[in-house]
Write a protein that holds these residues in place. Structure first.
Motif, mmCIF file in Angstrom:
data_model
loop_
_atom_site.group_PDB
_atom_site.id
_atom_site.type_symbol
_atom_site.label_atom_id
_atom_site.label_comp_id
_atom_site.label_asym_id
_atom_site.label_seq_id
_atom_site.Cartn_x
_atom_site.Cartn_y
_atom_site.Cartn_z
ATOM 1 N N SER A 291 53.383 97.898 92.725
ATOM 2 C CA SER A 291 54.469 98.269 93.640
ATOM 3 C C SER A 291 53.859 98.787 94.938
ATOM 4 O O SER A 291 53.052 99.719 94.925
ATOM 5 N N ILE A 292 54.271 98.167 96.052
ATOM 6 C CA ILE A 292 53.899 98.649 97.388
ATOM 7 C C ILE A 292 55.184 99.241 97.957
ATOM 8 O O ILE A 292 56.126 98.506 98.281
ATOM 9 N N ALA A 293 55.283 100.560 98.025
ATOM 10 C CA ALA A 293 56.587 101.164 98.346
ATOM 11 C C ALA A 293 56.412 102.627 98.747
ATOM 12 O O ALA A 293 55.292 103.151 98.786
ATOM 13 N N GLY A 294 57.542 103.267 99.032
ATOM 14 C CA GLY A 294 57.539 104.667 99.403
ATOM 15 C C GLY A 294 57.814 105.561 98.201
ATOM 16 O O GLY A 294 58.448 105.146 97.235
ATOM 17 N N SER A 295 57.323 106.797 98.296
ATOM 18 C CA SER A 295 57.565 107.766 97.221
ATOM 19 C C SER A 295 58.915 108.466 97.436
ATOM 20 O O SER A 295 59.245 108.856 98.547
ATOM 21 N N ASP A 296 59.693 108.583 96.384
ATOM 22 C CA ASP A 296 60.972 109.327 96.410
ATOM 23 C C ASP A 296 60.771 110.590 95.583
ATOM 24 O O ASP A 296 60.643 110.521 94.355
ATOM 25 N N GLY B 136 62.257 104.001 94.993
ATOM 26 C CA GLY B 136 60.888 103.842 95.434
ATOM 27 C C GLY B 136 59.874 103.712 94.304
ATOM 28 O O GLY B 136 60.179 103.203 93.218
ATOM 29 N N ILE B 137 58.673 104.191 94.595
ATOM 30 C CA ILE B 137 57.536 104.102 93.666
ATOM 31 C C ILE B 137 57.897 104.615 92.272
ATOM 32 O O ILE B 137 57.538 104.013 91.248
ATOM 33 N N GLN B 138 58.626 105.746 92.240
ATOM 34 C CA GLN B 138 58.912 106.367 90.933
ATOM 35 C C GLN B 138 59.833 105.483 90.088
ATOM 36 O O GLN B 138 59.617 105.321 88.886
ATOM 37 N N ALA B 139 60.860 104.892 90.725
ATOM 38 C CA ALA B 139 61.747 103.981 89.987
ATOM 39 C C ALA B 139 60.965 102.766 89.515
ATOM 40 O O ALA B 139 61.173 102.256 88.402
ATOM 41 N N ALA C 92 51.542 99.489 85.372
ATOM 42 C CA ALA C 92 52.034 99.764 86.730
ATOM 43 C C ALA C 92 50.922 100.270 87.641
ATOM 44 O O ALA C 92 50.182 101.189 87.292
ATOM 45 N N MET C 93 50.838 99.655 88.825
ATOM 46 C CA MET C 93 49.917 100.144 89.867
ATOM 47 C C MET C 93 50.713 100.365 91.150
ATOM 48 O O MET C 93 51.760 99.748 91.348
ATOM 49 N N THR C 94 50.195 101.245 92.034
ATOM 50 C CA THR C 94 50.988 101.587 93.223
ATOM 51 C C THR C 94 50.132 101.634 94.488
ATOM 52 O O THR C 94 48.980 102.073 94.458
ATOM 53 N N VAL C 95 50.734 101.193 95.579
ATOM 54 C CA VAL C 95 50.201 101.432 96.924
ATOM 55 C C VAL C 95 51.312 102.145 97.681
ATOM 56 O O VAL C 95 52.394 101.577 97.905
ATOM 57 N N ILE C 96 51.070 103.390 98.053
ATOM 58 C CA ILE C 96 52.124 104.203 98.664
ATOM 59 C C ILE C 96 52.077 104.059 100.191
ATOM 60 O O ILE C 96 51.025 104.214 100.808
#
Ligand SMILES: Nc1ncnc2c1ncn2[C@@H]1O[C@H](COP(=O)(O)OP(=O)(O)O)[C@@H](O)[C@H]1O
Ligand SMILES: Cc1ncc(COP(=O)(O)OP(=O)(O)O)c(N)n1
Length: 264
Positions: A6-11, A17-20, A32-36
């Motif tokens: 997920s490339i997204a914003g943190s909520d 966002g990232i958390q959802a 799950a991997m993330t780019v914030i």
């Protein structure tokens, strides 16, 4: 196990966002991997602050992910500004990322702007051409096609108008407009094109924070697992419906979905 980025914003309130996306990916059995891209100070009543991540640091995160655990699918959500968009597009091309689902997040349902006005052109020219699927809600689709959407016929016209400039598929989400929650998918791929309606009964739950994020993340998980586009969308829509129907009620505004609904 399939790996999904997920490339997204943190909520900060955990609903969008990232958390959802992480909750959705875990519920789908994906890694799950993330780019914030940005931090938001947000809760169920609104967005109260945005702190951008430097584009170079977005690139740094992307390099770390792609050079070590290559994702089977990528979901893109809140990208916020033109410089971040440029960084993401460059890296996705460099690494030849596959199964890209782009949720063109522009405005939170609670009202906060999640994409700066001068970035819409960059979204159109740099990110949309890379996406296998673009998932606008009604207001986002109106912005992308340039006319108002007031009917199912308009949804079809909008999808065709947007698809005319891109090689990928378009899913217009009907959650904002109708008594029903019907979504329209225009599939475009090497095999040709196909139109598919996904009828949805509107679930009587005001807690819809993060429905769009959840849908796009679930589609990415399904594509990563090898599902064809219309199956990936159908299963993702069923997941959102289940998470809404579980009737979690948190916070003083539009609350988050219940990602644990399959466990109960
Ligand atoms: N009250 C509802 N009942 C059932 N499905 C809904 C409801 N609200 C939204 N959805 C579904 O959730 C998904 C996200 O749609 P939407 O809420 O329009 O997107 P966004 O969160 O980006 O604004 C779509 O599949 C839509 O049909
Ligand atoms: C950090 C962040 N990203 C995206 C959104 C928008 O979420 P979405 O599911 O598209 O829609 P609403 O929750 O606003 O209805 C967000 N709020 N925050």
């Amino acid at each position: 196990m399939k790996k999904v980025l997920s490339i997204a914003g943190s909520d900060s309130s955990g609903g969008a966002g990232i958390q959802a996306d992480i909750k959705t990916m875990i519920a789908h059995g994906s890694y799950a991997m993330t780019v914030i891209t940005v931090l938001t100070a947000q809760n169920t009543t609104g967005v109260y602050g945005i702190s951008e991540v430097a584009p170079e640091f977005v690139e740094n995160q992307l390099d770390c992910v792609f050079t070590d655990i290559f994702p089977d699918a990528v979901k893109i959500g809140m990208v916020y500004n033109a410089a971040i968009i440029h960084s993401i597009a460059g890296k996705l091309k460099q690494y030849q990322a596959r199964n890209i689902v782009l949720d063109p997040v522009m405005v939170a349902t609670s009202g906060g702007r999640l994409l700066s006005d001068d970035s819409i052109e960059s979204l159109k020219t740099e990110l949309m051409p890379l996406a296998d699927l673009i998932t606008p809600n009604i207001p986002e689709a109106e912005c992308l096609c340039g006319f108002g959407i007031h009917s199912r016929l308009d949804m079809v016209r909008a999808a065709k108008e947007i698809a005319a400039t891109y090689a990928g598929s378009i899913l217009i989400k009907g959650g904002h407009l109708f008594e029903s929650a019907d979504d329209f998918l225009l599939i475009q791929d090497r095999k040709g094109s196909e139109e598919v309606w996904f009828p949805g009964t509107k679930i009587d739950n005001p807690n819809t924070h993060g429905t769009g994020c959840t849908l796009s993340a679930a589609i990415a998980c399904n594509l990563a697992a090898g599902a064809e586009m219309k199956v990936a969308v159908k299963k993702a829509k069923d997941y959102v419906s289940g998470a809404l129907a579980a009737n979690l009620d948190l916070g003083q505004g539009s609350g988050p979905l219940d990602h644990g609904f399959q466990l109960t």
